[in-house]
Scaffold this motif. Structure first.
Motif, short mmCIF file in Angstrom:
data_model
loop_
_atom_site.label_atom_id
_atom_site.label_comp_id
_atom_site.label_asym_id
_atom_site.label_seq_id
_atom_site.Cartn_x
_atom_site.Cartn_y
_atom_site.Cartn_z
N SER A 165 0.81 -1.22 0.00
CA SER A 165 0.00 0.00 0.00
C SER A 165 0.85 1.27 0.00
O SER A 165 0.37 2.34 -0.36
N ILE A 166 2.10 1.14 0.43
CA ILE A 166 2.99 2.30 0.46
C ILE A 166 3.67 2.42 -0.90
O ILE A 166 4.52 1.61 -1.27
N VAL A 167 3.30 3.44 -1.64
CA VAL A 167 3.80 3.60 -3.00
C VAL A 167 5.02 4.52 -3.07
O VAL A 167 5.68 4.59 -4.10
N CYS A 168 5.30 5.21 -1.96
CA CYS A 168 6.48 6.07 -1.92
C CYS A 168 6.90 6.31 -0.47
O CYS A 168 6.06 6.56 0.39
N MET A 169 8.21 6.22 -0.22
CA MET A 169 8.79 6.56 1.08
C MET A 169 9.92 7.55 0.82
O MET A 169 10.78 7.32 -0.02
N ALA A 170 9.93 8.65 1.56
CA ALA A 170 10.95 9.68 1.35
C ALA A 170 11.30 10.33 2.68
O ALA A 170 10.48 10.39 3.59
N ASP A 171 12.52 10.84 2.79
CA ASP A 171 12.96 11.52 4.01
C ASP A 171 12.68 13.01 3.91
O ASP A 171 12.97 13.64 2.89
N SER A 172 12.12 13.58 4.97
CA SER A 172 11.81 15.01 4.99
C SER A 172 12.66 15.79 5.98
O SER A 172 12.66 17.02 5.96
N PHE A 173 13.34 15.08 6.89
CA PHE A 173 14.12 15.70 7.95
C PHE A 173 13.27 16.63 8.81
O PHE A 173 13.79 17.53 9.47
N GLY A 174 11.95 16.41 8.80
CA GLY A 174 11.04 17.22 9.61
C GLY A 174 10.98 18.67 9.18
O GLY A 174 10.58 19.54 9.95
N ASP A 175 11.32 18.94 7.93
CA ASP A 175 11.44 20.31 7.42
C ASP A 175 10.38 20.56 6.35
O ASP A 175 10.13 19.70 5.50
N GLN A 176 9.77 21.73 6.37
CA GLN A 176 8.69 22.02 5.44
C GLN A 176 9.16 22.02 3.98
O GLN A 176 8.52 21.41 3.12
N ALA A 177 10.27 22.69 3.70
CA ALA A 177 10.76 22.74 2.31
C ALA A 177 11.15 21.36 1.82
O ALA A 177 10.83 20.98 0.68
N LYS A 178 11.85 20.61 2.67
CA LYS A 178 12.24 19.25 2.27
C LYS A 178 11.02 18.34 2.15
O LYS A 178 10.98 17.43 1.31
N GLY A 179 10.01 18.59 3.00
CA GLY A 179 8.77 17.83 2.91
C GLY A 179 8.06 18.09 1.58
O GLY A 179 7.51 17.16 0.97
N GLN A 180 8.08 19.34 1.15
CA GLN A 180 7.45 19.67 -0.13
C GLN A 180 8.18 18.98 -1.28
O GLN A 180 7.55 18.40 -2.18
N THR A 181 9.51 19.04 -1.25
CA THR A 181 10.28 18.38 -2.30
C THR A 181 10.04 16.88 -2.31
O THR A 181 9.88 16.27 -3.37
N ALA A 182 10.00 16.28 -1.11
CA ALA A 182 9.76 14.84 -1.00
C ALA A 182 8.40 14.48 -1.59
O ALA A 182 8.26 13.48 -2.31
N MET A 183 7.39 15.30 -1.30
CA MET A 183 6.05 15.02 -1.81
C MET A 183 5.99 15.21 -3.32
O MET A 183 5.32 14.42 -4.03
N GLU A 184 6.67 16.19 -3.83
CA GLU A 184 6.72 16.39 -5.28
C GLU A 184 7.32 15.17 -5.97
O GLU A 184 6.82 14.71 -7.01
N ASN A 185 8.39 14.63 -5.36
CA ASN A 185 9.02 13.43 -5.92
C ASN A 185 8.08 12.23 -5.85
O ASN A 185 8.03 11.41 -6.77
N CYS A 186 7.34 12.13 -4.73
CA CYS A 186 6.40 11.02 -4.58
C CYS A 186 5.29 11.10 -5.63
O CYS A 186 4.86 10.08 -6.17
N LEU A 187 4.81 12.30 -5.91
CA LEU A 187 3.75 12.46 -6.90
C LEU A 187 4.23 12.09 -8.30
O LEU A 187 3.44 11.64 -9.15
#
Length: 329
Positions: A190-212
């Motif tokens: 069920s997990i189609v993407c796993m990415a590290d965000s380092f708990g940071d908003q900008a890195k979280g956005q980049t991680a989500m963009e990559n997941c999409l």
């Protein structure tokens, strides 16, 4: 002597030689992962208030970013040299352990706050596995049996808090998951993407963009904390995919609760850093006065906060969350 709080910046750790402490007053250190995250700001406030209340001197320091163990090691050594007999630390990684052991051999009590590590004298923290379980249960209820395509925006590899929240979320969602002692991240079809965000908003956005890019049909997003959740939402909105996506998180900061009230975050598990710090300072004063070190784990509590109650899932509303939140209200 007037009771004061001595605050240390890692950019200028000029400690013991320039500060005179009143005889007999306990000296306690607090080392956080960063000094900017609202969670650690509130933790520092809690420690300062309790130190003032109990007549202790508080030394504080932090890393520049989450994962800055080198700075934490420097702070540990300097605080011990300045006379701290108890040091409270939100550990950024296991690299601090040899230094901790060295200080403990010299009689310094080292207490973990929020983030466990092997060899700490005691731990005052959220049950992070339970925090994950709560948001996992809520997400499962929201999905109502619909197929889930999950993205997990994690912390960084090997960190116990990151693993506990991730694996707890999976457990709550009904997926196969490692237990709370594992530092390995569980996975599932069920997990189609796993990415590290380092708990940071900008890195979280980049991680989500990559997941999409990997899977544009993601409909559930687990995030390590609320800044990462905000970043994930920004990426989804930018892609025109924010509607119908369930975003779960952990923290309970005031901004995160506002984001929950507005629908950016679907539900979050609220934790209480002020309580962690206050208990840690009290334990330090007790050790200074009686010589007995603290031990074991003290659960400082966690509450599921959501804007919408779901039958069968115990949660509190965002008004309650705002009453209990930390950070700028």
């Amino acid at each position: 002597m007037k009771k004061v709080t001595t605050t240390l910046m890692l950019s200028a750790l000029a400690l013991a030689t320039s500060t005179a402490f009143a005889a007999g007053e306990p000296v306690i250190g607090l080392i956080t992962k960063t000094e900017t995250n609202a969670f650690f700001v509130k933790m520092k406030e809690g420690a300062e208030a309790e130190a003032k209340k109990l007549g202790a001197k508080l030394l504080t320091a932090s890393g520049k970013i989450d994962g800055d163990t080198a700075a934490q090691i420097t702070a540990l050594e300097n605080m011990a040299a300045a006379g701290a007999k108890t040091i409270l630390i939100t550990a950024s990684g296991d690299a601090i352990i040899p230094t901790v052991k060295k200080l403990q051999a010299k009689g310094v009590q080292v207490i973990a706050l929020d983030s466990p590590f092997d060899g700490a004298d005691a731990l005052f923290a959220t049950d992070n596995y339970k925090a994950g379980v709560l948001i996992g249960q809520y997400a499962k209820a929201v999905m109502g049996g619909k197929p889930a395509k999950i993205a997990t925006l994690d912390l960084f590899p090997g960190h116990p808090v990151g693993a506990q929240r991730h694996n707890g979320f999976m457990k709550g969602f009904g997926l196969n998951a490692a237990d709370a002692k594992s530092n390995e991240l569980s996975t599932d079809a069920s997990i189609v993407c796993m990415a590290d965000s380092f708990g940071d908003q900008a890195k979280g956005q980049t991680a989500m963009e990559n997941c999409l890019q990997k899977n544009p049909d993601i409909n559930v997003v687990y995030t390590i904390n609320e800044p990462a959740a905000a970043g994930a939402y920004n990426a989804l909105k930018k892609a025109g995919k924010e509607k119908g996506v369930t975003i779960l998180s952990v923290d309970g900061g005031c901004q995160g609760i506002r984001d929950t009230a507005s629908g950016i975050i679907t539900a979050t598990s609220q934790q209480y850093p002020l309580k962690m710090a206050a208990l840690g300072v009290a334990a330090g004063v007790s050790y200074a006065k009686g010589g007995k070190k603290s031990s074991g784990y003290t659960d400082t509590g966690v509450t599921l906060i959501s804007a919408k109650a779901i039958k069968g899932v115990d949660s509190k509303d965002t008004k309650t969350g705002l009453d209990l939140c930390w950070g700028e209200k």
